[in-house]
Design an enzyme around this catalytic site. Structure first.
Site, PDB file in Angstrom:
ATOM      1  N   GLU A  62      -5.793   7.069  -0.913  1.00 35.57           N
ATOM      2  CA  GLU A  62      -5.739   5.865  -0.078  1.00 35.57           C
ATOM      3  C   GLU A  62      -6.454   4.713  -0.771  1.00 35.57           C
ATOM      4  OE1 GLU A  62      -3.899   5.488   2.428  1.00 35.57           O
ATOM      5  OE2 GLU A  62      -3.314   7.578   2.549  1.00 35.57           O
ATOM      6  N   ASP A  91      -4.697   1.239  -1.884  1.00 38.74           N
ATOM      7  CA  ASP A  91      -5.268  -0.065  -1.530  1.00 38.74           C
ATOM      8  C   ASP A  91      -5.399  -0.942  -2.764  1.00 38.74           C
ATOM      9  OD1 ASP A  91      -5.505   0.404   1.135  1.00 38.74           O
ATOM     10  OD2 ASP A  91      -7.680   0.739   1.149  1.00 38.74           O
ATOM     11  N   HIS A 127       1.529   4.362  -2.967  1.00 37.66           N
ATOM     12  CA  HIS A 127       1.527   5.829  -2.919  1.00 37.66           C
ATOM     13  C   HIS A 127       2.646   6.407  -3.782  1.00 37.66           C
ATOM     14  CE1 HIS A 127      -1.655   6.586  -0.151  1.00 37.66           C
ATOM     15  NE2 HIS A 127      -1.113   5.926   0.855  1.00 37.66           N
ATOM     16  N   HIS A 162       0.843  -1.196   0.000  1.00 36.70           N
ATOM     17  CA  HIS A 162       0.000   0.000   0.000  1.00 36.70           C
ATOM     18  C   HIS A 162       0.887   1.258   0.000  1.00 36.70           C
ATOM     19  CE1 HIS A 162      -3.284   2.694   1.508  1.00 36.70           C
ATOM     20  NE2 HIS A 162      -2.247   3.284   2.063  1.00 36.70           N
ATOM     21  N   GLU A 163       1.896   1.257   0.866  1.00 40.82           N
ATOM     22  CA  GLU A 163       2.787   2.432   0.940  1.00 40.82           C
ATOM     23  C   GLU A 163       3.527   2.647  -0.380  1.00 40.82           C
ATOM     24  OE1 GLU A 163       2.872   4.587   3.340  1.00 40.82           O
ATOM     25  OE2 GLU A 163       1.447   3.437   4.544  1.00 40.82           O
TER      26      GLU A 163
END
Ligand SMILES: [Zn+2]
Length: 418
Positions: free
Chosen positions: A353, A357, A279, A275-276
């Site tokens: 976000e 995801d 980004h 997930h990070e």
């Protein structure tokens, strides 16, 4: 009759209080509700009761602290605190920049001092009661001293530079200032992981082993170069857990809280990092940085218009115009607009976000670890699982858990994974 500018600020403050209190009340209504079926496995009855207590304690604490702050601000303002302070800093007979640093420094110190008891109460009473606090008094005091020095070391040159530009550089001051502030911020972000963050925490490279290999092999699969994975002693201050990326270029590193590693399985940790990395891959970090730079430019331009506006000084009972006074009063006048800006930024962040995801499950090809990681995180941090949509709109930078899980489930139903 108050000055028109005062009236604008007062009305904006009133609306702000009204809207936030309304959102709080709507949000607290969940205290009466049962959990939705999809979330039943997160909390048992007792745990759920505890999370509701946590919400209620925090909301009430927020009311008391923000009410107190507002009261002190109004007393200071209408008790003619600003001209009084201005007279005092002038008594040192220094140039405009030094006088300005004193003026702003005293205000910042007062603000920090007033917030200190609330910080102590929040940490040593509320967080303690719910079992999160692990900060000792020694760590707390050391943090306070280091934070103060750091604030002065970084804040004083920044403020001095801004005051000097607007004092001496004429009509294009805002532009020079914009360039300087941007370079300063980028510089701080660049050195933060190696120079600043180690002042507060220990960062130890993650030991070779199952977790490290799993993270590296995932990173390779999405062509994401990672050299540095660090474990941070987050448990020094709180039982809450997190993971994040920091720095850029050569200094970029992945940081995992030790508390996070304790609570999650390897696939869950990989999902959180996926997930990070999402980004980064979706350029959210870069876009956020550019947005911040643009916002700074707009602010400085607006400030250059207002800095010499007599009405702004009249509203705060100041007989003498000054750059530093203009800076403080402009910040006050601008703060309601900042709230509105914040709503857009938060909506944008929630969208990012959701995108991160989606990136995580599309590249790990399995939504289950991310779903279970999110559930464990929420349960462990005593999150409110069913916040009111209006409260989410005002405060949340991440979508609520239920919405995230539903979206991930839907991806699976669409047949994106075997
Ligand atoms: Zn995220």
């Amino acid at each position: 009759m108050p000055h028109p500018i005062s009236l604008i600020i007062l009305v904006a403050l009133f609306i702000d209080v009204l809207v936030h209190t309304l959102a709080d009340f709507l949000n607290l209504r969940v205290l009466r509700h049962e959990l939705p079926p999809a979330l039943k496995d997160i909390y048992d009855k007792e745990h759920y009761r505890k999370s509701q207590d946590y919400l209620w304690f925090n909301t009430r604490f927020e009311w008391i602290s923000s009410g107190f702050n507002l009261l002190i601000f109004l007393l200071f303002w209408f008790g003619k605190g600003f001209p009084f302070l201005d007279q005092w800093v002038h008594s040192f007979h220094q140039g405009p920049v030094v006088t300005g640093i004193l003026f702003i420094g005293v205000l910042a110190a007062l603000k920090a001092l007033l917030s200190l008891p609330f910080k102590v109460y929040g940490m040593f009473v509320i967080e303690e009661r719910f079992g999160f606090n692990r900060t000792t008094w020694r760590v707390f005091l050391l943090d306070l001293v280091k934070g103060t020095f750091l604030g002065i070391a970084l804040g004083a040159p920044l403020v001095a530079g801004m005051l000097a530009f607007f004092q001496y550089a004429g009509g294009s001051a805002w532009f020079y200032c914009w360039v300087a502030v941007t370079l300063f911020m980028l510089g701080v972000t660049y050195v933060a992981p190696t120079w600043i963050m180690p002042l507060f925490n220990k960062f130890i490279p993650l030991d070779p082993g199952e977790l490290r290999s799993a993270i590296l092999s995932y990173a390779r699969s999405i062509h994401f170069p990672v050299e540095n994975i660090y474990v941070m002693d987050g448990s020094k201050r709180s039982g809450k857990s997190n993971a994040f990326f920091t720095g850029f270029g050569k200094h970029r590193r992945i940081v995992l809280f030790d508390t996070l590693i304790e609570q999650h399985s390897v696939p869950e940790l990989v999902a959180v990092l996926a997930h990070e990395m999402g980004h980064y891959k979706r350029k959210h970090i870069l876009k956020t940085m550019i947005l911040g730079i643009l916002q700074t430019g707009i602010l400085l331009f607006l400030f250059s218009i207002f800095v010499s506006y007599q009405g702004l000084f009249d509203a705060f009972f100041m007989s003498q115009k000054s750059v530093y006074g203009g800076l403080v009063f402009f910040a006050i006048l601008y703060s309601p607009l900042d709230v509105v800006m914040g709503l857009f930024l938060k909506a944008w962040s929630r969208r990012n976000e959701r995108e991160a995801d989606r990136f995580a499950v599309e590249t790990t090809k399995d939504p289950k670890p991310l779903i279970s990681a999110l559930k464990i995180l929420s349960a462990h941090n005593l999150s409110n699982l069913v916040p009111h949509p209006f409260y989410v709109f005002l405060h949340y930078s991440h979508p609520p858990l239920l919405e995230r899980i539903t979206a991930l489930d839907r991806l699976q139903e669409k047949g994106a994974f075997p």
